[in-house]
Each structure stands twice: as C-alpha cells, then as structure tokens.
Scaffold this motif. Structure first.
Motif, PDB file in Angstrom:
ATOM      1  N   GLY A 196       0.802  -1.216   0.000  1.00  0.00           N
ATOM      2  CA  GLY A 196       0.000   0.000   0.000  1.00  0.00           C
ATOM      3  C   GLY A 196       0.836   1.266   0.000  1.00  0.00           C
ATOM      4  O   GLY A 196       2.068   1.244  -0.103  1.00  0.00           O
ATOM      5  N   THR A 197       0.151   2.387   0.141  1.00  0.00           N
ATOM      6  CA  THR A 197       0.793   3.698   0.129  1.00  0.00           C
ATOM      7  C   THR A 197       1.333   4.052   1.510  1.00  0.00           C
ATOM      8  O   THR A 197       1.021   3.389   2.502  1.00  0.00           O
ATOM      9  CB  THR A 197      -0.197   4.779  -0.320  1.00  0.00           C
ATOM     10  OG1 THR A 197      -1.285   4.844   0.631  1.00  0.00           O
ATOM     11  CG2 THR A 197      -0.777   4.450  -1.684  1.00  0.00           C
ATOM     12  N   THR A 199       0.553   6.488   3.411  1.00  0.00           N
ATOM     13  CA  THR A 199      -0.494   6.910   4.343  1.00  0.00           C
ATOM     14  C   THR A 199      -1.459   5.794   4.691  1.00  0.00           C
ATOM     15  O   THR A 199      -2.244   5.933   5.621  1.00  0.00           O
ATOM     16  CB  THR A 199      -1.285   8.087   3.757  1.00  0.00           C
ATOM     17  OG1 THR A 199      -1.826   7.708   2.479  1.00  0.00           O
ATOM     18  CG2 THR A 199      -0.382   9.299   3.588  1.00  0.00           C
ATOM     19  N   ARG A 201      -0.790   1.812   4.590  1.00  0.00           N
ATOM     20  CA  ARG A 201      -0.220   0.488   4.342  1.00  0.00           C
ATOM     21  C   ARG A 201      -1.097  -0.561   5.023  1.00  0.00           C
ATOM     22  O   ARG A 201      -1.575  -0.354   6.132  1.00  0.00           O
ATOM     23  CB  ARG A 201       1.212   0.402   4.860  1.00  0.00           C
ATOM     24  CG  ARG A 201       2.165   1.350   4.137  1.00  0.00           C
ATOM     25  CD  ARG A 201       3.604   1.021   4.424  1.00  0.00           C
ATOM     26  NE  ARG A 201       4.508   1.989   3.840  1.00  0.00           N
ATOM     27  CZ  ARG A 201       4.931   1.958   2.585  1.00  0.00           C
ATOM     28  NH1 ARG A 201       4.521   0.997   1.780  1.00  0.00           N
ATOM     29  NH2 ARG A 201       5.756   2.877   2.131  1.00  0.00           N
TER      30      ARG A 201
END
Length: 281
Positions: A196-197, A199, A201
């Motif tokens: 994920g990103t 901000t 995960r």
C-alpha cells in the motif's frame, strides 16, 4: 402622664425604593458569572468526551494489532521446516496440515521408485495434496525437488494402524529420508505481506497461488487483515525478520508491526513479537 405611641408613616416613595428589583449592574454581573461557569462546564464535558474518544481509539488499535499478531503467529507456528522465506515486506511459508512417521518410503539410493508409501496412522489429511520429507531450506520446498511429492489423500488404505497412500504421479521416490522418519502433509504456500501507500499500508494474507522458485512479493489476490501500518520510525521498519534455525536453536520470525491510530497522524502502537518455529525435519 400618658405616653402615646405614634407609628411613623413612611412616604410612598421610600416604601417603593425598599421593594425595588436588582440593578442593571447586578444583572450583568450574574450573566457574566453564569457564562464563565457555563464555559468551564462545557470545557470539562468536552475534555471528558475527548478522553473517552482517545481511550476508544487506542483500544481499537490495540485490538487490531493483537488480532493481526495472533493470526500471523498462529499460522507461522505450523510452518513446514525449511519453508519460511522473506523478501521485501513479505513472508512466505507452507502450513503443515498433518504429520506422522513413515514405515515404508521409496527413497533414492535405498529403494526403487514405487506407487505408494505408508505411515503410522495419524490425523486427517483431507485437503492436503503433498507429502514432504526432510526439507531443510526454501530450495528444498519451492524448487521442485523430490522432497515434496504429490499424493492422493482419498487413496488412504488403513490396516493394523498403518495407512498407505498412492502418489499422484506414480512411480515416485523421495530424494532423502528423514533421520527421525518424519513425514509432513501440506497443501499450498501462504504469504503475509505489508503493501500500500505511505499513508495507508495494509497487511494482507495470500493463499492458493501455487509454488514458485522465486518468491512473489506480493502474490496475486490477497485478503485484508489490518490497515494503517507504519514502516518508518527513525528508519525503515522490517515487519518480518527471519532467523534460520541451527543445531543449537530453533528458527524464529520476529514480527514488528506499528499501527497508526485512526484519525491521527502521529499516534501509533507498536507490537513486537517473536515466533519460534519447529526446527526438526
């Protein structure tokens, strides 16, 4: 001498002055005082509500963290010896469905290839598709060697406490035998990955994607287990750290998860846990 008591009659204006209400200054003073008290009361109630929200938020993070740690740890404890491997933010292993001791096993150099092998009757092997003998490392498990062979669970034939199974593609023979004559029944590999990103995960679980000599990071599919995981804390955080076992100690996996509290940008809870792996193939 007569004394006469005279009742003094006050002027009408004086009587009216004695019965008059509060002045404007007094009213303003009361309003200001009530305002101050009201403001303090509101701040007190708001502070209590915010404290309650913080407790609920932290409890939510703690529950999510405990669930994720327990889920990963519980599955890792059943990992086939030699099957654990890590790459990037992923860990992969093969869960053991059942285990036993073999009584008859075709092994290279000791016996010719055969159609069957026999074990001491144990628990159910329903859903298992492979039998593993003496797997020491990831190459033994994922590289397609003859230490992990397919068998038909439905072919079981039990006689006098001994169960015989048929290979999926007979005749077959295992590359080596186990010093303790141990045999494990397994199915497909399982992976846990943090993806994920920055901000947001997430921790996902992956299964039913097959064996591969090169670890997929991550494999296809995946089911969400937890969100808002942090991978930066004064440096890069490794969520899965694997230490292979030796003759003197068991293998271990160190889980290092940091969960960010929902609705915040800096409040997080860290979970650090070691999982001891079975080390005897």
């Amino acid at each position: 001498m007569k004394h006469h008591l005279f009742k003094q009659r006050l002027p009408v204006s004086s009587a009216f002055q004695q019965q008059r209400g509060a002045s404007l200054v007094e009213l303003v003073s009361v309003i200001v005082l009530l305002g101050v008290m009201g403001t303090g009361l509101i701040n007190f109630i708001a502070g209590g509500a915010e404290a309650y929200r913080e407790v609920v938020r932290r409890d939510e993070v703690a529950q999510i963290g405990r669930f994720a740690i327990e889920r990963v740890a519980r599955e890792l404890r059943s990992a086939l010896p030699g099957s654990v491997r890590t790459s990037s933010n992923c860990i992969e292993f093969v869960p053991v469905g059942a285990a036993s001791v073999y009584t008859e096993l075709p092994v290279a150099g000791l016996a010719s290839a055969a159609n069957t092998f026999s074990v001491v009757s144990s628990g159910s092997v329903a859903g298992m598709t492979r039998a593993a003998v003496y797997t020491l490392n990831a190459a033994d498990v994922y590289a397609g060697g003859n230490l992990l062979l397919g068998f038909n669970a439905s072919s079981a034939s039990t006689t006098a406490g001994e169960t015989t199974y048929t290979f999926s593609s007979p005749p077959q023979q295992f590359a080596e035998q186990s010093p303790g004559r141990r045999i494990f029944f397994v199915d497909e590999p399982v992976s846990f990955c943090v993806t994920g990103t920055v901000t947001n995960r997430v921790l996902n679980r992956y299964s039913d994607y097959g064996y591969s000599a090169v670890q997929a990071v991550p494999p296809s599919g995946g089911h969400l287990l937890a969100q808002f995981i942090q991978l930066v804390d004064g440096g890069v955080v490794q969520p899965f750290q694997f230490s292979a076992g030796t003759l003197q100690s068991n293998g271990t996996v160190h889980l290092d998860f940091r969960f960010l509290a929902r609705g915040t940008s800096s409040e997080w809870v860290r979970f650090s846990h070691d999982v001891v792996l079975q080390n005897v193939p």
